[in-house]
Design a protein around this motif. Structure first.
Motif, mmCIF file in Angstrom:
data_model
loop_
_atom_site.group_PDB
_atom_site.id
_atom_site.type_symbol
_atom_site.label_atom_id
_atom_site.label_comp_id
_atom_site.label_asym_id
_atom_site.label_seq_id
_atom_site.Cartn_x
_atom_site.Cartn_y
_atom_site.Cartn_z
ATOM 1 N N SER A 211 135.633 12.381 57.810
ATOM 2 C CA SER A 211 134.221 12.647 57.497
ATOM 3 C C SER A 211 133.666 11.700 56.439
ATOM 4 O O SER A 211 132.478 11.341 56.464
ATOM 5 N N ARG A 212 134.514 11.243 55.530
ATOM 6 C CA ARG A 212 134.060 10.344 54.464
ATOM 7 C C ARG A 212 133.510 9.033 55.025
ATOM 8 O O ARG A 212 132.574 8.459 54.480
ATOM 9 N N ASP A 213 134.126 8.585 56.123
ATOM 10 C CA ASP A 213 133.757 7.291 56.692
ATOM 11 C C ASP A 213 132.476 7.346 57.519
ATOM 12 O O ASP A 213 131.995 6.308 57.977
ATOM 13 N N HIS A 214 131.946 8.539 57.722
ATOM 14 C CA HIS A 214 130.757 8.681 58.570
ATOM 15 C C HIS A 214 129.591 9.319 57.816
ATOM 16 O O HIS A 214 128.679 9.874 58.428
ATOM 17 N N LEU A 215 129.636 9.222 56.486
ATOM 18 C CA LEU A 215 128.570 9.819 55.684
ATOM 19 C C LEU A 215 127.204 9.247 56.031
ATOM 20 O O LEU A 215 126.206 9.962 56.016
#
Length: 266
Positions: A211-215
């Motif tokens: 999820s961090r990479d798709h903020l």
């Protein structure tokens, strides 16, 4: 005497005819038995084929609706799950009265959140791959992912506190399942998970695209609950790693999000 001597001659002369008849009868019996044997063999092969088809259909239906094997393709969930592990995904884990909880390991369809929704695959290769994947004999589609739920609808997830820990609803979480040497996150974030969405992360934080990479993407890296395929409940293969995936207690002290009664707890 001459008459008596002639009887054996007549007996001997009649023997070839009788022998030929007996031989013909024996050959006919063998022929019938051979034909019967071929018929039984064909019947046995047909029966075995039908049983094989029925078993395959049963396994595929069971995999589609109840429990599906899922082959782990990367190290993003180490040490909990290793490359090549076959996990068994419980598709009946969630329903109208049960939803993903913090700490659950889930398999989900990432289209629209982790990958472009329009990403497609050749129809023929897709059918073959899905059939093999349903039996745990092939890696899953590029659109399927396995991650751990860290935040559910309404949760505020923050990285990080003064000790480098992730906070959920103001409570620091001690994530004992992380890969040795990894920090909870090298990326700072402060998000509130929308209703019916999930914030998910890999256990190997230094090698997990989550999820961090798709903020900055549409949806902000949040996974819709309806995209969850199921919960990983067991490691079924290899034999030396047979085990159930027990719930973590890391989130037991996290309170429900503000204004929500009974939030998802791990």
């Amino acid at each position: 005497m001459d008459t008596e001597a002639q009887h054996p001659e007549r007996d001997r002369s009649s023997t070839p005819d009788e022998g030929a008849a007996e031989e013909g009868s024996r050959s006919a019996r063998f022929s019938r038995l051979a034909r019967g044997g071929d018929g039984r063999a064909r019947l046995s092969l047909r029966t075995a084929a039908l049983i094989g088809v029925a078993c395959t259909v049963f396994v595929l239906l069971f995999s589609h609706f109840v429990v599906q094997p899922f082959q782990i393709p990367s190290s993003s969930m180490e040490p909990t799950l290793r490359v090549g592990d076959r996990i068994l995904v419980n598709k009946l884990a969630y329903g109208s009265d049960s939803r993903p909880a913090r700490g659950d390991i889930v398999v989900f369809d990432g289209r629209g959140s982790f990958v472009r929704a329009e990403l497609t695959e050749n129809p023929v290769s897709s059918v073959v791959r899905e059939g093999l994947a349903a039996l745990g004999l092939a890696e899953p589609a590029d659109t399927d992912f396995v991650k751990r739920v860290v935040g559910t609808g309404g949760d505020r997830v923050v990285c990080c506190d003064d000790e480098g820990r992730i906070e959920v609803n103001g409570v620091a979480v001690d994530e004992g399942y992380l890969h040795p040497g990894d920090v909870p996150s090298e990326v700072a974030f402060d998000i509130v998970v929308p209703a019916n969405r999930l914030w998910v992360m890999g256990d190997h934080r230094g090698n997990s695209s989550d999820s961090r990479d798709h903020l900055g993407d549409p949806g902000g890296g949040m996974v819709p609950v309806e995209k969850v395929i199921g919960r990983a409940d067991w490691i079924g293969w290899p034999a030396g790693r047979w085990t159930s995936l027990e719930p973590t207690g890391a989130f037991r002290h996290v309170p429900p999000p503000s204004g929500v009664v009974g939030g998802g707890h791990g």
